[in-house]
Design a protein around this motif. Structure first.
Motif, PDB file in Angstrom:
ATOM      1  N   CYS A  44      41.511  32.523  23.891  1.00 43.72           N
ATOM      2  CA  CYS A  44      43.237  32.600  24.016  1.00 43.72           C
ATOM      3  C   CYS A  44      43.515  31.196  23.786  1.00 43.72           C
ATOM      4  CB  CYS A  44      43.837  32.952  25.322  1.00 43.72           C
ATOM      5  SG  CYS A  44      45.645  32.508  25.470  1.00 43.72           S
ATOM      6  N   ARG A  45      44.306  30.843  22.404  1.00 39.94           N
ATOM      7  CA  ARG A  45      44.609  29.581  22.106  1.00 39.94           C
ATOM      8  C   ARG A  45      46.036  28.988  22.682  1.00 39.94           C
ATOM      9  NH1 ARG A  45      39.734  27.729  20.363  1.00 39.94           N
ATOM     10  NH2 ARG A  45      39.294  27.879  22.445  1.00 39.94           N
ATOM     11  N   CYS A  46      46.662  29.924  23.540  1.00 38.19           N
ATOM     12  CA  CYS A  46      48.063  29.708  23.778  1.00 38.19           C
ATOM     13  C   CYS A  46      47.815  29.330  25.537  1.00 38.19           C
ATOM     14  CB  CYS A  46      49.125  30.769  23.654  1.00 38.19           C
ATOM     15  SG  CYS A  46      49.102  31.320  22.069  1.00 38.19           S
ATOM     16  N   THR A  47      47.415  30.195  26.164  1.00 40.54           N
ATOM     17  CA  THR A  47      48.053  30.185  27.716  1.00 40.54           C
ATOM     18  C   THR A  47      47.159  29.022  28.674  1.00 40.54           C
ATOM     19  OG1 THR A  47      46.118  31.780  28.503  1.00 40.54           O
ATOM     20  CG2 THR A  47      48.528  32.757  27.729  1.00 40.54           C
ATOM     21  N   GLY A  48      46.039  28.879  28.068  1.00 37.76           N
ATOM     22  CA  GLY A  48      45.074  28.039  28.784  1.00 37.76           C
ATOM     23  C   GLY A  48      44.444  29.033  30.046  1.00 37.76           C
ATOM     24  N   TYR A  49      44.564  30.146  29.769  1.00 38.14           N
ATOM     25  CA  TYR A  49      44.036  31.356  30.614  1.00 38.14           C
ATOM     26  C   TYR A  49      44.283  31.359  32.047  1.00 38.14           C
ATOM     27  CZ  TYR A  49      40.608  30.813  26.875  1.00 38.14           C
ATOM     28  OH  TYR A  49      40.063  30.705  25.527  1.00 38.14           O
ATOM     29  N   ALA A  50      44.946  30.577  32.711  1.00 41.96           N
ATOM     30  CA  ALA A  50      45.353  30.624  34.202  1.00 41.96           C
ATOM     31  C   ALA A  50      46.089  31.880  34.492  1.00 41.96           C
ATOM     32  CB  ALA A  50      46.210  29.379  34.460  1.00 41.96           C
ATOM     33  N   GLN A  51      47.230  32.043  33.515  1.00 43.04           N
ATOM     34  CA  GLN A  51      48.109  33.270  33.957  1.00 43.04           C
ATOM     35  C   GLN A  51      47.202  34.829  33.636  1.00 43.04           C
ATOM     36  OE1 GLN A  51      49.536  30.352  32.050  1.00 43.04           O
ATOM     37  NE2 GLN A  51      51.719  30.862  32.117  1.00 43.04           N
ATOM     38  N   ILE A  52      46.320  34.590  32.776  1.00 41.61           N
ATOM     39  CA  ILE A  52      45.574  35.863  32.476  1.00 41.61           C
ATOM     40  C   ILE A  52      44.697  36.211  33.511  1.00 41.61           C
ATOM     41  CG2 ILE A  52      43.703  36.902  30.840  1.00 41.61           C
ATOM     42  CD1 ILE A  52      44.848  35.059  28.434  1.00 41.61           C
ATOM     43  N   VAL A  53      44.147  35.198  34.008  1.00 48.55           N
ATOM     44  CA  VAL A  53      43.179  35.377  35.255  1.00 48.55           C
ATOM     45  C   VAL A  53      44.071  35.949  36.486  1.00 48.55           C
ATOM     46  CG1 VAL A  53      41.888  34.198  36.876  1.00 48.55           C
ATOM     47  CG2 VAL A  53      41.646  33.522  34.734  1.00 48.55           C
ATOM     48  N   GLU A  54      45.345  35.384  36.352  1.00 46.18           N
ATOM     49  CA  GLU A  54      46.238  35.798  37.630  1.00 46.18           C
ATOM     50  C   GLU A  54      46.871  37.162  37.237  1.00 46.18           C
ATOM     51  OE1 GLU A  54      50.765  34.210  38.673  1.00 46.18           O
ATOM     52  OE2 GLU A  54      49.559  32.755  37.839  1.00 46.18           O
ATOM     53  N   ALA A  55      46.796  37.676  36.008  1.00 43.19           N
ATOM     54  CA  ALA A  55      47.495  39.173  35.742  1.00 43.19           C
ATOM     55  C   ALA A  55      46.266  39.895  36.030  1.00 43.19           C
ATOM     56  CB  ALA A  55      47.641  38.948  34.028  1.00 43.19           C
ATOM     57  N   ILE A  56      45.170  39.628  35.696  1.00 42.85           N
ATOM     58  CA  ILE A  56      44.055  40.608  36.245  1.00 42.85           C
ATOM     59  C   ILE A  56      43.955  40.663  37.826  1.00 42.85           C
ATOM     60  CG2 ILE A  56      41.563  40.988  35.912  1.00 42.85           C
ATOM     61  CD1 ILE A  56      41.767  39.353  33.219  1.00 42.85           C
ATOM     62  N   ALA A  57      43.822  39.372  38.553  1.00 46.81           N
ATOM     63  CA  ALA A  57      43.982  39.584  39.827  1.00 46.81           C
ATOM     64  C   ALA A  57      44.899  40.333  40.426  1.00 46.81           C
ATOM     65  CB  ALA A  57      43.992  38.121  40.418  1.00 46.81           C
ATOM     66  N   LEU A  58      46.057  40.411  40.124  1.00 42.86           N
ATOM     67  CA  LEU A  58      47.191  40.936  40.351  1.00 42.86           C
ATOM     68  C   LEU A  58      47.129  42.568  40.050  1.00 42.86           C
ATOM     69  CD1 LEU A  58      50.262  41.193  41.710  1.00 42.86           C
ATOM     70  CD2 LEU A  58      51.083  40.720  39.195  1.00 42.86           C
ATOM     71  N   ALA A  59      46.686  42.841  38.839  1.00 39.74           N
ATOM     72  CA  ALA A  59      46.229  44.411  38.778  1.00 39.74           C
ATOM     73  C   ALA A  59      45.291  44.961  39.384  1.00 39.74           C
ATOM     74  CB  ALA A  59      45.874  44.456  37.293  1.00 39.74           C
ATOM     75  N   ALA A  60      44.339  44.109  39.929  1.00 44.54           N
ATOM     76  CA  ALA A  60      43.275  44.794  40.588  1.00 44.54           C
ATOM     77  C   ALA A  60      43.645  44.874  42.064  1.00 44.54           C
ATOM     78  CB  ALA A  60      42.059  43.528  40.791  1.00 44.54           C
ATOM     79  N   GLU A  61      44.523  43.984  42.453  1.00 40.83           N
ATOM     80  CA  GLU A  61      45.028  44.308  44.100  1.00 40.83           C
ATOM     81  C   GLU A  61      45.950  45.549  43.746  1.00 40.83           C
ATOM     82  OE1 GLU A  61      47.203  40.695  45.115  1.00 40.83           O
ATOM     83  OE2 GLU A  61      48.597  41.766  46.499  1.00 40.83           O
ATOM     84  N   ARG A  62      46.767  45.678  42.745  1.00 44.56           N
ATOM     85  CA  ARG A  62      47.771  46.803  42.771  1.00 44.56           C
ATOM     86  C   ARG A  62      47.012  48.056  42.722  1.00 44.56           C
ATOM     87  NH1 ARG A  62      52.511  44.555  39.153  1.00 44.56           N
ATOM     88  NH2 ARG A  62      53.512  43.403  40.822  1.00 44.56           N
ATOM     89  N   LEU A  63      46.039  48.162  41.836  1.00 43.10           N
ATOM     90  CA  LEU A  63      45.233  49.247  41.731  1.00 43.10           C
ATOM     91  C   LEU A  63      44.375  49.547  42.872  1.00 43.10           C
ATOM     92  CD1 LEU A  63      43.946  48.514  37.920  1.00 43.10           C
ATOM     93  CD2 LEU A  63      45.376  50.510  38.662  1.00 43.10           C
ATOM     94  N   ARG A  64      43.882  48.566  43.482  1.00 42.00           N
ATOM     95  CA  ARG A  64      43.039  48.929  44.808  1.00 42.00           C
ATOM     96  C   ARG A  64      44.028  49.481  45.810  1.00 42.00           C
ATOM     97  NH1 ARG A  64      41.116  43.642  44.325  1.00 42.00           N
ATOM     98  NH2 ARG A  64      42.285  42.829  45.896  1.00 42.00           N
ATOM     99  N   GLY A  65      45.443  48.922  46.023  1.00 44.88           N
ATOM    100  CA  GLY A  65      46.347  49.609  46.612  1.00 44.88           C
ATOM    101  C   GLY A  65      46.827  50.770  46.489  1.00 44.88           C
ATOM    102  N   SER A  66      46.556  51.333  45.180  1.00 45.29           N
ATOM    103  CA  SER A  66      47.284  52.450  44.699  1.00 45.29           C
ATOM    104  C   SER A  66      46.274  53.671  45.070  1.00 45.29           C
ATOM    105  CB  SER A  66      47.486  52.818  43.150  1.00 45.29           C
ATOM    106  OG  SER A  66      46.188  52.549  42.536  1.00 45.29           O
ATOM    107  N   ASN A  67      45.047  53.014  45.347  1.00 44.37           N
ATOM    108  CA  ASN A  67      43.940  54.459  45.520  1.00 44.37           C
ATOM    109  C   ASN A  67      43.928  54.353  47.209  1.00 44.37           C
ATOM    110  OD1 ASN A  67      43.388  54.746  43.342  1.00 44.37           O
ATOM    111  ND2 ASN A  67      41.828  53.272  42.993  1.00 44.37           N
ATOM    112  N   ARG A  68      44.818  53.659  48.088  1.00 48.65           N
ATOM    113  CA  ARG A  68      44.808  53.648  49.505  1.00 48.65           C
ATOM    114  C   ARG A  68      45.275  55.055  49.978  1.00 48.65           C
ATOM    115  NH1 ARG A  68      46.883  48.346  50.965  1.00 48.65           N
ATOM    116  NH2 ARG A  68      45.167  46.929  50.157  1.00 48.65           N
ATOM    117  N   PRO A  69      44.572  55.555  50.964  1.00 54.25           N
ATOM    118  CA  PRO A  69      45.168  56.852  51.320  1.00 54.25           C
ATOM    119  C   PRO A  69      46.450  56.612  51.951  1.00 54.25           C
ATOM    120  CG  PRO A  69      43.070  56.366  52.735  1.00 54.25           C
ATOM    121  CD  PRO A  69      43.380  55.245  51.698  1.00 54.25           C
TER     122      PRO A  69
END
Lengths: 162, 293
Positions: free
Chosen positions: A134-159
């Motif tokens: 990625c030549r724009c973002t510096g990657y920080a927000q991409i890492v943040e996005a994936i961490a956020l998505a992971a957290e939400r997807l984990r949450g969505s599977n909670r009983p």
């Protein structure tokens, strides 16, 4: 030569020159232009798609090598027309993109990572996207996005009630 | 960035692959294609026919042969990366694999493809030379094998006969108090190394080195074992000073390559440092520490 592919859930029987890459088949024949042609020799990662669920570079695969495979492109990860997947949503919310050129591949790499590892560490996320430039973002927000998505997807599977 | 035209074949087994290879001098074997396809895209390679062995099931396996660990040549790097046998029996390989390309290239790239391509900076080539692996091949008329040290001749040049296809690679498994170390330097993690080093040691009960193998990659035309340093360090306690001196001396007369990224002198200096670190890691690992990735 004849090649059969299943792309985003749809079966295709195609007639291609053997030297046609999977990338060009997706873009030129199937008009799935979400897979981006960056360097076309395996360095930038912009052409990444999922082949049988695994992230691979579609510019480093000739179409006949993919015979019988199940391919997922960024067009195939949305739940419905006009909607976004939780991972795509997270990229929007955290501004995990600027020009967008690397984004479809980043989203697919994130899909492959989270399917395999629902709770990745920051290091694991960084490692997962290390093959995508990625030549724009510096990657920080991409890492943040994936961490956020992971957290939400984990949450969505909670009983319910947990 | 489009490859020149070629014919494409998908043989059912290695014998059919060898027959196809024998029938066409311009034919090339393709497995994962993670190095061959970029070379074709840049038209550095223009095979007349690609013989795709990626789906030949008999070429994909990891097998415990007691004192050896055997790999089918078409075994993908991502399978090796997750394999328990590799982790427990060949820790040096387990250390090296995460440095090979990226997850997306390891998903397709194979052990045989990497070795047959013979890039001087390739991690698997360095491991094969360090551990004295044996490379098995087939041609239309014969089968043969080559020790890793004789296999690599120069950048992308190997001792494989015309029309040969790698079938298997066998790595000796060391017994006893074994430790490993692997290091490389590159511009970005997982890019081609400017210099790399691997070491494996077996310690005796008194803590001295009973057996040691040290090799460096990416600094010369082929991966190189540091025989003189190994001889000098065997039987010693591998003190940091002795290791540093031995690897520096062993590298002193080696002709190192220079390119846009790193000078010959830089490569020599870095290789010595990495080799010393690899030996130190291997010793610590053998003494019961975790090996560093």
């Amino acid at each position: 030569m004849h090649v059969k592919l299943s792309v985003n859930g749809q079966a295709h029987a195609l007639d291609v020159e053997p030297r046609t890459t999977l990338l060009d088949t997706l873009r030129d024949t199937l008009k799935l232009t979400g897979a981006h042609a960056g360097c076309e020799h395996g360095v930038c990662g912009a052409c990444t798609v999922l082949v049988d669920g695994v992230a691979v570079r579609s510019c480093l695969m000739f179409a006949p090598q993919a015979e019988g495979s199940t391919i997922t492109t960024v067009e195939g990860v949305t739940p419905g027309p006009g909607e976004l997947s939780p991972i795509q949503d997270a990229f929007c919310e955290t501004h995990g993109m600027q020009c967008g050129y690397c984004t479809p591949a980043m989203v697919l790499v994130a899909h492959a990572l989270l399917a395999d590892n629902p709770a990745p560490t920051r290091e694991e996320i960084v490692e997962a996207i290390s093959g995508n430039i990625c030549r724009c973002t510096g990657y920080a927000q991409i890492v943040e996005a994936i961490a956020l998505a992971a957290e939400r997807l984990r949450g969505s599977n909670r009983p319910v009630g947990a | 960035m489009k490859a020149a035209p070629f014919e494409y074949s998908r043989p059912a087994d290695i014998d059919e692959a060898c027959a196809l290879l024998a029938a066409d001098d311009g034919a090339r074997v393709i497995a994962g294609g993670q190095t061959l396809v970029p070379m074709m895209a840049m038209r550095l390679a223009r095979p007349t026919r690609l013989i795709d062995i990626a789906r030949i099931a008999e070429l994909s396996y990891i097998r415990d042969d007691g004192d050896m660990l055997s790999f089918g040549s078409g075994t993908r790097q991502c399978l090796m990366e997750r394999d328990t046998l590799v982790r427990t029996r060949l820790p040096l390989m387990a250390c090296a694999i995460p440095h090979i390309g990226h997850a997306a290239t390891r998903a397709r790239g194979t052990i045989g493809g990497s070795l047959a391509h013979a890039d001087p900076a390739a991690e698997l080539a360095l491991v094969a030379v360090t551990l004295d692996a044996t490379l098995h091949y087939k041609t239309k008329d014969e089968s043969g094998e080559l020790p890793a040290r004789d296999f690599f001749i120069g950048p992308t040049i190997t001792a494989l006969p015309m029309g040969a296809c790698l079938s298997a690679v066998r790595f000796p498994v060391w017994q006893g108090k074994v430790g490993v170390g692997f290091h490389e330097v590159n511009a970005r993690a997982s890019d081609f190394a400017f210099a790399s080093a691997a070491a494996q040691v077996e310690l005796a009960d008194d803590g001295t080195a009973k057996r040691i193998a040290i090799a460096v990659g990416a600094i010369a035309d082929v991966p190189l074992r540091l025989d003189a340093a190994e001889a000098q360090l065997t039987g010693t306690t591998l003190s940091p000073e002795a290791v540093r001196e031995a690897v520096r001396a062993a590298l002193a007369d080696i002709e190192t390559v220079a390119d846009l990224h790193a000078s010959a002198e830089y490569r020599r200096r870095v290789a010595a440092t990495l080799a010393a670190r690899a030996v130190a890691d291997a010793r610590a690992h053998a003494l019961g520490g975790r090996h560093a990735r």
